[in-house]
Each structure stands twice: as C-alpha cells, then as structure tokens.
Motif scaffolding. Sequence first.
Motif, mmCIF file in Angstrom:
data_model
loop_
_atom_site.group_PDB
_atom_site.id
_atom_site.type_symbol
_atom_site.label_atom_id
_atom_site.label_comp_id
_atom_site.label_asym_id
_atom_site.label_seq_id
_atom_site.Cartn_x
_atom_site.Cartn_y
_atom_site.Cartn_z
ATOM 1 N N GLY A 59 4.091 -25.436 -13.340
ATOM 2 C CA GLY A 59 4.623 -25.893 -12.065
ATOM 3 C C GLY A 59 3.894 -25.275 -10.892
ATOM 4 N N VAL A 60 4.132 -25.867 -9.725
ATOM 5 C CA VAL A 60 3.524 -25.379 -8.486
ATOM 6 C C VAL A 60 4.543 -25.436 -7.354
ATOM 7 N N GLY A 61 4.265 -24.681 -6.317
ATOM 8 C CA GLY A 61 5.078 -24.682 -5.112
ATOM 9 C C GLY A 61 4.369 -23.878 -4.049
ATOM 10 N N ALA A 62 4.780 -24.050 -2.807
ATOM 11 C CA ALA A 62 4.119 -23.344 -1.714
ATOM 12 C C ALA A 62 5.142 -22.909 -0.675
ATOM 13 N N LEU A 63 4.753 -21.907 0.085
ATOM 14 C CA LEU A 63 5.576 -21.384 1.177
ATOM 15 C C LEU A 63 4.754 -21.439 2.457
ATOM 16 N N LYS A 64 5.255 -22.167 3.426
ATOM 17 C CA LYS A 64 4.573 -22.322 4.711
ATOM 18 C C LYS A 64 5.332 -21.533 5.765
ATOM 19 N N ALA A 65 4.591 -20.753 6.546
ATOM 20 C CA ALA A 65 5.188 -20.020 7.666
ATOM 21 C C ALA A 65 5.304 -20.971 8.853
ATOM 22 N N LEU A 66 6.529 -21.256 9.271
ATOM 23 C CA LEU A 66 6.727 -22.077 10.471
ATOM 24 C C LEU A 66 6.660 -21.198 11.711
ATOM 25 N N ASN A 67 7.209 -19.996 11.589
ATOM 26 C CA ASN A 67 7.084 -18.956 12.607
ATOM 27 C C ASN A 67 7.419 -17.631 11.917
ATOM 28 N N THR A 68 7.667 -16.573 12.660
ATOM 29 C CA THR A 68 7.878 -15.259 12.039
ATOM 30 C C THR A 68 9.219 -15.127 11.331
ATOM 31 N N THR A 69 10.156 -16.054 11.569
ATOM 32 C CA THR A 69 11.477 -15.947 10.948
ATOM 33 C C THR A 69 11.891 -17.174 10.143
ATOM 34 N N HIS A 70 11.014 -18.162 10.071
ATOM 35 C CA HIS A 70 11.380 -19.445 9.440
ATOM 36 C C HIS A 70 10.239 -19.916 8.536
ATOM 37 N N GLY A 71 10.560 -20.157 7.268
ATOM 38 C CA GLY A 71 9.585 -20.666 6.319
ATOM 39 C C GLY A 71 9.989 -22.027 5.795
ATOM 40 N N GLU A 72 9.011 -22.721 5.224
ATOM 41 C CA GLU A 72 9.255 -24.034 4.637
ATOM 42 C C GLU A 72 8.695 -24.071 3.216
ATOM 43 N N VAL A 73 9.480 -24.607 2.294
ATOM 44 C CA VAL A 73 9.040 -24.821 0.926
ATOM 45 C C VAL A 73 8.268 -26.131 0.882
ATOM 46 N N LYS A 74 7.075 -26.099 0.276
ATOM 47 C CA LYS A 74 6.225 -27.287 0.182
ATOM 48 C C LYS A 74 5.772 -27.490 -1.262
ATOM 49 N N SER A 75 5.481 -28.722 -1.599
ATOM 50 C CA SER A 75 4.776 -29.097 -2.834
ATOM 51 C C SER A 75 5.387 -28.556 -4.119
ATOM 52 N N MET A 76 6.699 -28.580 -4.215
ATOM 53 C CA MET A 76 7.356 -28.186 -5.467
ATOM 54 C C MET A 76 7.141 -29.297 -6.495
ATOM 55 N N ARG A 77 6.601 -28.910 -7.653
ATOM 56 C CA ARG A 77 6.377 -29.895 -8.706
ATOM 57 C C ARG A 77 6.316 -29.195 -10.054
ATOM 58 N N THR A 78 6.999 -29.759 -11.040
ATOM 59 C CA THR A 78 6.949 -29.265 -12.408
ATOM 60 C C THR A 78 6.074 -30.210 -13.229
ATOM 61 N N SER A 79 5.225 -29.650 -14.059
ATOM 62 C CA SER A 79 4.402 -30.448 -14.970
ATOM 63 C C SER A 79 5.327 -31.217 -15.919
ATOM 64 N N SER A 80 4.953 -32.438 -16.240
ATOM 65 C CA SER A 80 5.810 -33.281 -17.085
ATOM 66 C C SER A 80 6.089 -32.652 -18.449
ATOM 67 N N ASN A 81 5.199 -31.814 -18.945
ATOM 68 C CA ASN A 81 5.413 -31.141 -20.236
ATOM 69 C C ASN A 81 6.468 -30.040 -20.166
ATOM 70 N N TYR A 82 6.891 -29.668 -18.965
ATOM 71 C CA TYR A 82 7.825 -28.552 -18.801
ATOM 72 C C TYR A 82 9.114 -28.942 -18.070
ATOM 73 N N LEU A 83 9.371 -30.233 -17.950
ATOM 74 C CA LEU A 83 10.588 -30.681 -17.264
ATOM 75 C C LEU A 83 11.834 -30.176 -17.991
ATOM 76 N N ARG A 84 12.865 -29.864 -17.212
ATOM 77 C CA ARG A 84 14.174 -29.425 -17.717
ATOM 78 C C ARG A 84 14.093 -28.169 -18.590
ATOM 79 N N GLN A 85 13.163 -27.275 -18.221
ATOM 80 C CA GLN A 85 13.036 -26.001 -18.922
ATOM 81 C C GLN A 85 13.203 -24.813 -17.969
ATOM 82 N N GLY A 86 13.682 -25.080 -16.762
ATOM 83 C CA GLY A 86 13.938 -24.008 -15.808
ATOM 84 C C GLY A 86 12.731 -23.558 -15.008
ATOM 85 N N ILE A 87 11.634 -24.276 -15.110
ATOM 86 C CA ILE A 87 10.407 -23.898 -14.399
ATOM 87 C C ILE A 87 10.608 -23.965 -12.885
#
Length: 151
Positions: A59-87
């Motif tokens: 799986g993949v995911g990213a954290l974007k800094a919007l400013n010094t106190t606020h972040g955004e989660v980006k590009s969350m994705r689990t590989s199809s071989n690992y779906l429903r395994q808690g990744i």
Amino acid sequence: MDIRTGELSNPHVIKLLQAHHNDMLKHSPVESVHALDVTKLNQPDITFYSLWVDNKLAGVGALKALNTTHGEVKSMRTSSNYLRQGIAAKLFTHIIKQSTLRGYKKLSLETGTVEAFLPAQKLYTCFGFKECEPFGDYELDPYSLFMSKAL
C-alpha cells in the motif's frame, strides 16, 4: 511489515499510483479526481510512504503539509493483493502518528462519494474523521467528501 519513506521511483510504486489514478477516473469525472501523480507527490510539502510485506508493495499513502498546524492525507491505496488485510489501517495509523509528531492540530482528507469509496469512508470514520467543509484549495463537488479530525 516495513513502512518506507519515499520510493517514488520504484516501478511497483509507480504502477500502483497509476492504477489508483485510473481507478479514480472510472468513478469520478476528470475535474473531480484529486489523486496526485508521481511528479506532484515528489514535492517538498509532501511526504510519501509505502508499506511493504516481505518486500512486496502492499500500500501507499502520503501526508501533505497545508500549513504548520494542518495536514492532508493524500493518495491512500492498497494493492489488490492485500485488500481487506488491514494494510490501509496500518498505513493510516502511521500517517496520523507522523502528523502528531509534526505538531499538526488537524488532519483532513478528500475522498469520493460514490459506492466504490464506501470502504475508504468507513476506514476514515473508524479513525474518528468526520465530514467537514472543503479545505485548502478544494471547492464543493458532488463527487468529493471532505473529512477532518482534530489531533
């Protein structure tokens, strides 16, 4: 399990990000797809994470800094071989922890509204995220659901 920072030049990562973007285009019009490509993820305000199981990309995911106190989660994705395994939950937990370590007071995300996004919405809700107004540069869009959590 191994969570790595970076890896944006890894061909397995590139392939998963491409599949992620293509899947988003199946469920939302192009103007409503906010998934970032490798070039946009490789920016100083974004930290990219990949989760590996036995040296296989799970799986993949990213954290974007919007400013010094606020972040955004980006590009969350689990590989199809690992779906429903808690990744996704493991990666999301890592991103939330990193947000806290950075001193963010708020973490937000944008996800889709159609049925294909229900598993993601359920995950985010389980972690205490609640629906909110658009943030950052986002605008109201029937294909977007905005969620935030105070940290």
